[in-house]
Write a protein that holds these residues in place. Sequence first.
Motif, PDB file in Angstrom:
ATOM      1  N   ARG A 141       0.830  -1.199   0.000  1.00  0.00           N
ATOM      2  CA  ARG A 141       0.000   0.000   0.000  1.00  0.00           C
ATOM      3  C   ARG A 141       0.869   1.256   0.000  1.00  0.00           C
ATOM      4  NH1 ARG A 141      -4.203   2.715  -1.806  1.00  0.00           N
ATOM      5  NH2 ARG A 141      -5.222   4.042  -0.249  1.00  0.00           N
ATOM      6  N   ALA A 142       1.990   1.224   0.730  1.00  0.00           N
ATOM      7  CA  ALA A 142       2.886   2.384   0.768  1.00  0.00           C
ATOM      8  C   ALA A 142       3.474   2.654  -0.617  1.00  0.00           C
ATOM      9  CB  ALA A 142       3.996   2.142   1.789  1.00  0.00           C
ATOM     10  N   ILE A 143       3.905   1.591  -1.318  1.00  0.00           N
ATOM     11  CA  ILE A 143       4.452   1.758  -2.674  1.00  0.00           C
ATOM     12  C   ILE A 143       3.412   2.376  -3.602  1.00  0.00           C
ATOM     13  CG2 ILE A 143       5.285   0.488  -4.684  1.00  0.00           C
ATOM     14  CD1 ILE A 143       6.587  -1.494  -2.740  1.00  0.00           C
ATOM     15  N   GLU A 144       2.171   1.917  -3.476  1.00  0.00           N
ATOM     16  CA  GLU A 144       1.086   2.428  -4.322  1.00  0.00           C
ATOM     17  C   GLU A 144       0.856   3.914  -4.078  1.00  0.00           C
ATOM     18  OE1 GLU A 144      -2.502   0.166  -3.961  1.00  0.00           O
ATOM     19  OE2 GLU A 144      -3.745   1.842  -4.610  1.00  0.00           O
ATOM     20  N   LEU A 145       0.839   4.334  -2.804  1.00  0.00           N
ATOM     21  CA  LEU A 145       0.586   5.738  -2.479  1.00  0.00           C
ATOM     22  C   LEU A 145       1.775   6.627  -2.868  1.00  0.00           C
ATOM     23  CD1 LEU A 145      -1.174   5.341   1.002  1.00  0.00           C
ATOM     24  CD2 LEU A 145      -2.229   5.918  -1.180  1.00  0.00           C
ATOM     25  N   LEU A 146       2.991   6.080  -2.766  1.00  0.00           N
ATOM     26  CA  LEU A 146       4.172   6.841  -3.193  1.00  0.00           C
ATOM     27  C   LEU A 146       4.144   7.082  -4.705  1.00  0.00           C
ATOM     28  CD1 LEU A 146       6.943   5.127  -1.037  1.00  0.00           C
ATOM     29  CD2 LEU A 146       6.271   7.540  -0.899  1.00  0.00           C
ATOM     30  N   GLU A 147       3.753   6.062  -5.447  1.00  0.00           N
ATOM     31  CA  GLU A 147       3.709   6.190  -6.907  1.00  0.00           C
ATOM     32  C   GLU A 147       2.668   7.198  -7.365  1.00  0.00           C
ATOM     33  OE1 GLU A 147       3.051   2.209  -8.191  1.00  0.00           O
ATOM     34  OE2 GLU A 147       5.178   1.646  -8.111  1.00  0.00           O
ATOM     35  N   THR A 148       1.553   7.296  -6.626  1.00  0.00           N
ATOM     36  CA  THR A 148       0.492   8.250  -7.001  1.00  0.00           C
ATOM     37  C   THR A 148       0.737   9.642  -6.433  1.00  0.00           C
ATOM     38  OG1 THR A 148      -0.853   7.599  -5.097  1.00  0.00           O
ATOM     39  CG2 THR A 148      -1.201   6.389  -7.144  1.00  0.00           C
ATOM     40  N   GLY A 149       1.765   9.785  -5.572  1.00  0.00           N
ATOM     41  CA  GLY A 149       2.060  11.083  -4.986  1.00  0.00           C
ATOM     42  C   GLY A 149       1.195  11.428  -3.797  1.00  0.00           C
ATOM     43  N   ALA A 150       0.450  10.448  -3.301  1.00  0.00           N
ATOM     44  CA  ALA A 150      -0.426  10.711  -2.160  1.00  0.00           C
ATOM     45  C   ALA A 150       0.376  10.925  -0.886  1.00  0.00           C
ATOM     46  CB  ALA A 150      -1.417   9.567  -1.978  1.00  0.00           C
ATOM     47  N   ILE A 151       1.542  10.285  -0.790  1.00  0.00           N
ATOM     48  CA  ILE A 151       2.398  10.438   0.383  1.00  0.00           C
ATOM     49  C   ILE A 151       3.836  10.684  -0.080  1.00  0.00           C
ATOM     50  CG2 ILE A 151       0.984   8.948   1.859  1.00  0.00           C
ATOM     51  CD1 ILE A 151       2.989   6.703   1.386  1.00  0.00           C
TER      52      ILE A 151
END
Length: 531
Positions: A141-151
């Motif tokens: 989930r962290a990788i996914e949010l990093l890729e989308t710029g959410a975190i």
Amino acid sequence: MSVLLSKLKERHKEYILVSETLELMSQANENCPLDHVKTYLLSNDIHYHMPVFYLDDYFKIAIDPSEESIRNFDGFGSTHHELTNDKVSDDAYFLIELLNDFEPIQEFDIFAYKRGYHYIANHSVGKFTIGEKVIGLTEGRAIELLETGAIKKQQINNENVVRQSKAPPPPNHINIAPTSQKTIDKVIEAEKSQDTNSIVNDVYGRTYDINQHKKNREDDYLTLGETLDFLNHNTDVNTSSYDHVKIRDIARRKLIAPCFYFDGYVGGFRGGSDDGFYTEVIAGYFTYRSLAEEICRYGDHMKLPNDGVMIYSILEKKTAEFVDNDNVFLFYDKPQGLNEAERFKLAHIDADEIRFSKRALNSYIASLTNTSQDDTPAQNDSELLIKLESAQTENDKLNARLNKASEIYRQNQSEIKELKSQLEKANADRAELKEQLSNKIDAPADDTILQTILDDSRGDHAPDLKHAIQLWIDLYIHGGIKDDSHSSKANIWIRSNTNYAENANSSIGRIREIATPLKDFGAKRSREEEK
């Protein structure tokens, strides 16, 4: 380490060493002493929330079999053992998923100190707003949010990542949830002292006197029968004697309060329903508003109210939660979520569990001595006194009869249950005998004779007689062939059920005629004459 062992260890990514968990908690709190971390975790009941898993010689991680299915009121012994020993075992692990769900750890984002950076929200992510630390993320989930710029990643100051080798700072340096650590220090200090005014502020902003628990444990709690004896022995002989009805009426007026003992999980909502459901183990006495009405009822159990019970007296607990809460629920096992809370909720208690505080009874008796004497009848009103004494005598007799009847009722409960059981068995036996009798009545009286006639193994066996009887039974008892003449039905039956050839007219005719009902006799056939 060999490649094979490395592959085995890869399977254990969902676990983390207990010792490493303590180190990360320390790093998240300015490298505070590990003993303070252990104290903090135990004070927040971590041993009621998760077990410790152990790594065996074959690199398998498993829970102690004794803790797999049952958690008693002492919590997980493995967790308590590891956090109270001087040295944590090298093969002891926590399950990361359980750590992420444990609020007292969750708030510190300890796994950020393992990876070296926090995750910061660039925009709202779930319950986290812009600029807040986002915690509890799985790796995927962290990788996914990093890729989308959410975190984004925010590096942690290195001085907090590496544990300092200098001597531990003094206790007031600890930075684990300042309010809760302050509570821990005060509790420890108060327990060491004999100060009777050890007031503690807990993490919920409430205060309570921890020594009050000790005072409560010094009180005695009497059964209903013991309470009657105590009051009748210690009150003025001129007053009317105490019975169940009088005890109930006194309790209705709130002069004394009935209660019952419970030692186990107690739960309720923090503040309001939006603040979450909280449980902890409490030993003490509880009550509810309608408990007084149970004093004069004689059932086997008492039903607890659906909206919860009230704490009457606490003997032992961890926090100040529920100290002034009127609506708590009792559970026979620790619930995980509201669905389990509904299933595990205690709904009944035994009828003989009612108790009264001896301290409260003494206060009630003392209040009687201070009551005004204005209601005492005038001594010179002899006629009124005689009537009063007569009424009191009659009342005492009625109360004695009531108490005797109540005692007989209680003593005979087991006998009543046994008689009911015997009656149910007798009814079942009677029904079975009636069915057997009915079957006997329905069977032909000469069933044995008929079987003898039909027995083709006998030397005197008459085959045409046997066929004629079977033909008649099939046609006129069983109704095997319908809507035709006797001769037609008989011919059909004989062809289907005997081995006679179709041209064996003599035998076929004989069988048919023997089985012919009287009503179907032809005009030429002879009939028996009446005698």
